[in-house]
Enzyme design. Sequence first.
Site, mmCIF file in Angstrom:
data_model
loop_
_atom_site.group_PDB
_atom_site.id
_atom_site.type_symbol
_atom_site.label_atom_id
_atom_site.label_comp_id
_atom_site.label_asym_id
_atom_site.label_seq_id
_atom_site.Cartn_x
_atom_site.Cartn_y
_atom_site.Cartn_z
ATOM 1 N N ARG A 111 -0.075 18.410 39.849
ATOM 2 C CA ARG A 111 0.451 19.622 39.486
ATOM 3 C C ARG A 111 0.421 20.727 40.361
ATOM 4 O O ARG A 111 -0.577 20.950 41.107
ATOM 5 C CB ARG A 111 -0.314 19.950 38.060
ATOM 6 C CG ARG A 111 0.132 21.339 37.383
ATOM 7 C CD ARG A 111 -0.511 21.355 36.048
ATOM 8 N NE ARG A 111 -0.096 22.612 35.448
ATOM 9 C CZ ARG A 111 -0.863 23.709 35.123
ATOM 10 N NH1 ARG A 111 -2.141 23.507 35.736
ATOM 11 N NH2 ARG A 111 -0.528 24.699 34.637
ATOM 12 N N LYS A 175 -12.312 14.567 35.806
ATOM 13 C CA LYS A 175 -11.023 14.017 35.497
ATOM 14 C C LYS A 175 -10.587 12.750 35.852
ATOM 15 O O LYS A 175 -11.194 12.133 36.811
ATOM 16 C CB LYS A 175 -10.146 15.058 36.857
ATOM 17 C CG LYS A 175 -8.621 14.571 36.742
ATOM 18 C CD LYS A 175 -8.064 15.582 37.381
ATOM 19 C CE LYS A 175 -6.240 15.389 37.344
ATOM 20 N NZ LYS A 175 -5.326 16.394 38.224
ATOM 21 N N ARG A 311 -9.795 26.918 33.017
ATOM 22 C CA ARG A 311 -10.972 26.377 33.452
ATOM 23 C C ARG A 311 -12.186 26.868 32.586
ATOM 24 O O ARG A 311 -12.025 27.826 31.908
ATOM 25 C CB ARG A 311 -11.293 27.400 34.951
ATOM 26 C CG ARG A 311 -10.429 26.811 36.023
ATOM 27 C CD ARG A 311 -10.672 25.491 36.498
ATOM 28 N NE ARG A 311 -9.740 25.226 37.691
ATOM 29 C CZ ARG A 311 -8.714 24.782 37.685
ATOM 30 N NH1 ARG A 311 -7.943 24.387 36.457
ATOM 31 N NH2 ARG A 311 -8.052 24.514 39.017
#
Length: 315
Positions: A111, A175, A311
Amino acid sequence: MLSLLELLADCQPHSFEKLTALLTLNDEQLFAEIQQLQAQGVQIDTSYGNVKIMPQTALLSAVKIQQVFAQNKVIYRPIIHSTNQLLLANIGRLNKGDICITEHQTAGRGRRGRQWQSPFASLAMFSLIWQVDAHKPLDGLSLVVGMAIYEGLRKLGAKGVMLKWPNDVLLDGRKLAGILIEIANTEEGKINLVIGVGMNVAMPKEENQIDQPWANLNEILPKIDRTLLICTLLEEIFSALNEFEQQGISAEFRQKWLERDAFWGEEVNIITEKETISGIEQGIDERGYLRLAVNNGEQWLSFNGGEVSLRRKIS
């Protein structure tokens, strides 16, 4: 001209003599290229006078994937610039549901243009073409794909997986996978999209340049077969995309998202180009926008995934 990685992509042994001749290199130059690939996480064996890639996992079976998706075209390139880019460049010759898979991307993107690392045969990487009605909103589409990935992983027995708005899949807060959706063009009332997925399966822990906590699927599914993984994820994604075309972001979907939202109810920062906004994450609305409670809940804000980054706030 063929690159060293392309020549080694069959995972068979190649002699130094053959490689130097094909690449018009001397031994010193060949060793330098081998070391460069090794620094990128490609495992290469140079014993017994041969050069051979040692893949992180078994190579993908394009034949099996094609058998599962017999109605679609499956393009397999062991080495590729980018699966998304290949589909975008050939959109006029391909159809809805066509798929591209690879072992290694030389220019994979995440992204907002971020680089996506992909050591040889260590990730599950694929892209597909999809079409939607140009009059219907695309908001929330990356969330739908993320939810489909979650469901596919759950079918395979994965635990500890959660979703991070708008397009990340997490394992124990790190992630695991990312989603990149790009608009190709609009024709005859339809928008052509390319949807790309990259999931860490057996990424080498050493010598990587990833700047955030990340996870491998083999931490919880140590014997996972990437061919089975990709087939399972694609089946769930196709089903979810068809449902999205009919229902959009439904109330049922929003409730499911809350249950799988890694940051729900937590204090977070929303980072825009101009400022950072702190608040309590409150899930998504009917457009798939992130909802944020600020000023002790006296005010509610909504954010589009294309505009901002999310975040967790660190005290």
